[in-house]
Design a protein around this motif. Structure first.
Motif, PDB file in Angstrom:
ATOM      1  N   MET A   1       0.846  -1.199   0.000  1.00  0.00           N
ATOM      2  CA  MET A   1       0.000   0.000   0.000  1.00  0.00           C
ATOM      3  C   MET A   1       0.877   1.243   0.000  1.00  0.00           C
ATOM      4  SD  MET A   1      -2.763   1.336   2.851  1.00  0.00           S
ATOM      5  CE  MET A   1      -3.957   0.041   2.532  1.00  0.00           C
ATOM      6  N   ASP A   2       0.666   2.125  -0.963  1.00  0.00           N
ATOM      7  CA  ASP A   2       1.402   3.384  -0.999  1.00  0.00           C
ATOM      8  C   ASP A   2       0.886   4.312   0.091  1.00  0.00           C
ATOM      9  OD1 ASP A   2       3.182   3.020  -3.217  1.00  0.00           O
ATOM     10  OD2 ASP A   2       1.439   3.107  -4.535  1.00  0.00           O
ATOM     11  N   SER A   3       1.806   4.978   0.779  1.00  0.00           N
ATOM     12  CA  SER A   3       1.423   5.869   1.871  1.00  0.00           C
ATOM     13  C   SER A   3       1.568   7.317   1.435  1.00  0.00           C
ATOM     14  CB  SER A   3       2.266   5.603   3.116  1.00  0.00           C
ATOM     15  OG  SER A   3       3.637   5.764   2.830  1.00  0.00           O
ATOM     16  N   ILE A   4       0.582   8.116   1.804  1.00  0.00           N
ATOM     17  CA  ILE A   4       0.526   9.521   1.393  1.00  0.00           C
ATOM     18  C   ILE A   4       0.411  10.412   2.618  1.00  0.00           C
ATOM     19  CG2 ILE A   4      -0.860  11.249   0.159  1.00  0.00           C
ATOM     20  CD1 ILE A   4      -1.655   9.050  -1.797  1.00  0.00           C
ATOM     21  N   CYS A   5       1.203  11.474   2.623  1.00  0.00           N
ATOM     22  CA  CYS A   5       1.096  12.498   3.654  1.00  0.00           C
ATOM     23  C   CYS A   5       0.265  13.644   3.075  1.00  0.00           C
ATOM     24  CB  CYS A   5       2.478  12.983   4.066  1.00  0.00           C
ATOM     25  SG  CYS A   5       2.468  14.316   5.295  1.00  0.00           S
ATOM     26  N   LEU A   6      -0.876  13.915   3.667  1.00  0.00           N
ATOM     27  CA  LEU A   6      -1.778  14.969   3.206  1.00  0.00           C
ATOM     28  C   LEU A   6      -1.690  16.157   4.153  1.00  0.00           C
ATOM     29  CD1 LEU A   6      -4.079  16.148   1.508  1.00  0.00           C
ATOM     30  CD2 LEU A   6      -5.686  14.773   2.865  1.00  0.00           C
ATOM     31  N   VAL A   7      -1.223  17.292   3.627  1.00  0.00           N
ATOM     32  CA  VAL A   7      -1.066  18.506   4.435  1.00  0.00           C
ATOM     33  C   VAL A   7      -2.146  19.483   3.993  1.00  0.00           C
ATOM     34  CG1 VAL A   7       0.583  20.191   5.309  1.00  0.00           C
ATOM     35  CG2 VAL A   7       1.414  18.057   4.292  1.00  0.00           C
ATOM     36  N   GLU A   8      -3.225  19.573   4.765  1.00  0.00           N
ATOM     37  CA  GLU A   8      -4.399  20.361   4.388  1.00  0.00           C
ATOM     38  C   GLU A   8      -5.115  20.821   5.654  1.00  0.00           C
ATOM     39  OE1 GLU A   8      -6.938  22.460   3.084  1.00  0.00           O
ATOM     40  OE2 GLU A   8      -6.234  21.391   1.274  1.00  0.00           O
ATOM     41  N   ASP A   9      -5.309  22.146   5.792  1.00  0.00           N
ATOM     42  CA  ASP A   9      -5.932  22.663   7.009  1.00  0.00           C
ATOM     43  C   ASP A   9      -7.443  22.756   6.918  1.00  0.00           C
ATOM     44  OD1 ASP A   9      -5.621  24.739   5.100  1.00  0.00           O
ATOM     45  OD2 ASP A   9      -5.885  26.251   6.668  1.00  0.00           O
ATOM     46  N   ASN A  10      -8.008  22.578   5.723  1.00  0.00           N
ATOM     47  CA  ASN A  10      -9.461  22.572   5.579  1.00  0.00           C
ATOM     48  C   ASN A  10      -9.968  21.152   5.845  1.00  0.00           C
ATOM     49  OD1 ASN A  10     -12.119  22.281   4.337  1.00  0.00           O
ATOM     50  ND2 ASN A  10     -11.773  24.329   3.484  1.00  0.00           N
ATOM     51  N   LYS A  25      -7.325   2.197  -1.901  1.00  0.00           N
ATOM     52  CA  LYS A  25      -6.264   1.408  -1.253  1.00  0.00           C
ATOM     53  C   LYS A  25      -4.977   2.190  -1.001  1.00  0.00           C
ATOM     54  CE  LYS A  25      -9.132  -1.985  -1.611  1.00  0.00           C
ATOM     55  NZ  LYS A  25      -9.976  -2.322  -0.439  1.00  0.00           N
ATOM     56  N   TYR A  26      -5.080   3.504  -0.801  1.00  0.00           N
ATOM     57  CA  TYR A  26      -3.932   4.298  -0.383  1.00  0.00           C
ATOM     58  C   TYR A  26      -4.020   4.536   1.121  1.00  0.00           C
ATOM     59  CZ  TYR A  26      -2.919   5.462  -5.277  1.00  0.00           C
ATOM     60  OH  TYR A  26      -2.609   5.394  -6.615  1.00  0.00           O
ATOM     61  N   GLY A  27      -2.880   4.484   1.787  1.00  0.00           N
ATOM     62  CA  GLY A  27      -2.837   4.872   3.193  1.00  0.00           C
ATOM     63  C   GLY A  27      -2.593   6.362   3.293  1.00  0.00           C
ATOM     64  N   VAL A  28      -3.381   7.077   4.080  1.00  0.00           N
ATOM     65  CA  VAL A  28      -3.290   8.534   4.140  1.00  0.00           C
ATOM     66  C   VAL A  28      -3.177   9.006   5.592  1.00  0.00           C
ATOM     67  CG1 VAL A  28      -4.377  10.723   3.516  1.00  0.00           C
ATOM     68  CG2 VAL A  28      -4.739   8.706   2.071  1.00  0.00           C
ATOM     69  N   ASP A  29      -2.125   9.770   5.885  1.00  0.00           N
ATOM     70  CA  ASP A  29      -1.981  10.451   7.170  1.00  0.00           C
ATOM     71  C   ASP A  29      -2.207  11.935   6.934  1.00  0.00           C
ATOM     72  OD1 ASP A  29      -1.320   8.069   8.461  1.00  0.00           O
ATOM     73  OD2 ASP A  29       0.814   8.317   8.017  1.00  0.00           O
ATOM     74  N   VAL A  30      -3.036  12.548   7.772  1.00  0.00           N
ATOM     75  CA  VAL A  30      -3.428  13.942   7.573  1.00  0.00           C
ATOM     76  C   VAL A  30      -2.853  14.825   8.674  1.00  0.00           C
ATOM     77  CG1 VAL A  30      -5.367  15.550   7.340  1.00  0.00           C
ATOM     78  CG2 VAL A  30      -5.578  13.192   6.484  1.00  0.00           C
ATOM     79  N   THR A  31      -2.377  16.004   8.281  1.00  0.00           N
ATOM     80  CA  THR A  31      -1.960  17.020   9.239  1.00  0.00           C
ATOM     81  C   THR A  31      -2.380  18.382   8.697  1.00  0.00           C
ATOM     82  OG1 THR A  31      -0.105  18.012  10.440  1.00  0.00           O
ATOM     83  CG2 THR A  31       0.335  17.222   8.220  1.00  0.00           C
ATOM     84  N   PRO A  32      -2.775  19.313   9.597  1.00  0.00           N
ATOM     85  CA  PRO A  32      -3.242  20.621   9.116  1.00  0.00           C
ATOM     86  C   PRO A  32      -2.147  21.652   8.928  1.00  0.00           C
ATOM     87  CG  PRO A  32      -3.630  20.438  11.462  1.00  0.00           C
ATOM     88  CD  PRO A  32      -3.042  19.127  11.039  1.00  0.00           C
ATOM     89  N   ASN A  33      -0.890  21.315   9.248  1.00  0.00           N
ATOM     90  CA  ASN A  33       0.163  22.325   9.110  1.00  0.00           C
ATOM     91  C   ASN A  33       1.479  21.711   8.660  1.00  0.00           C
ATOM     92  OD1 ASN A  33       1.964  21.844  11.587  1.00  0.00           O
ATOM     93  ND2 ASN A  33      -0.086  21.977  12.504  1.00  0.00           N
TER      94      ASN A  33
END
Length: 225
Positions: A1-10, A25-33
């Motif tokens: 599984m490809d892992s993605i870092c999502l940087v989005e404050d909305n 089937k993507y792994g996603v970690d979210v951070t607002p900053n």
């Protein structure tokens, strides 16, 4: 599984993207900053970053520039409501690989992610092969060959040959070789470097007319064709 870092404050946008990518089937970690994102990149190997430009604190532009200091090959897809030519150019010049203007259709986002990951895979496959004068080293499985003929090397012999190929046509002192291959300071009372260079020469040059590793008397060794 490809892992993605999502940087989005909305939060609505990040939830929309994360849900859609999880379904594919993507792994996603979210951070607002961006500050948190920099820490996340140090703690985990991500395959791709999706980055909003307008963030609280550090901007997406500054984040890109910071990431590129240490991770030049990490794909970065920049998202922004700023859609002028100048905005796109600034984003790409900061280090982003692609720039998608909000609002966007999820299928377009998905297609761009897939394209960036394909490009990354091709780059990795090209970068793991080192070559010089008919020699080829595979840095993934630590194998070597010359003109299609497999060469069996010990771990130290492989490290020594890799060092030479990483510095083609450059004179390497015994001190430099000892530090890089053995991780210790050079002892003038030992001939360890000379012994291993001879081991390596016998393996990569036996049966070939052209010699590759040359001695520079009193100075060290050089790999040249």
């Amino acid at each position: 599984m490809d892992s993605i870092c999502l940087v989005e404050d909305n939060e609505k946008v990040s939830s929309f993207i994360k849900k859609g990518l999880n379904e594919h089937k993507y792994g996603v970690d979210v951070t607002p900053n961006a500050e948190n994102a920099l820490q996340m990149l140090q703690q985990k190997n991500y395959n791709l970053v999706i980055l909003d430009v307008m963030l609280p604190g550090m901007s997406g532009i500054d984040f890109c520039k910071e990431v590129r200091k240490n991770q030049p090959l990490l794909p970065i897809l920049m998202l922004s409501a700023l859609g002028t030519i100048d905005d796109r150019v600034n984003g790409l010049k900061s280090g982003a690989d692609d720039y998608l203007v909000k609002p966007f259709h999820f299928n377009e986002l998905l297609a761009r992610i897939e394209a960036l990951l394909r490009r990354k895979k091709v780059a990795e496959e090209e970068n793991h092969i080192l070559s010089f004068g008919g020699l080829k080293l595979n840095t993934w499985d630590k194998t070597a060959e010359r003109e299609g003929q497999q060469i069996i090397l010990t771990a130290k012999e492989y490290s020594l040959l890799e060092l030479f190929i990483q510095h083609p046509a450059k004179l390497l002192s015994r001190e430099f070789i000892m530090e890089k291959v053995w991780g210790i300071n050079f002892d003038t009372g030992t001939n360890m470097v000379d012994v291993y260079v001879n081991y390596l020469r016998n393996k990569i040059q036996k049966g070939f007319d052209k010699k590759l590793i040359h001695t520079v008397i009193g100075m060290g060794y050089i790999l040249k064709d």
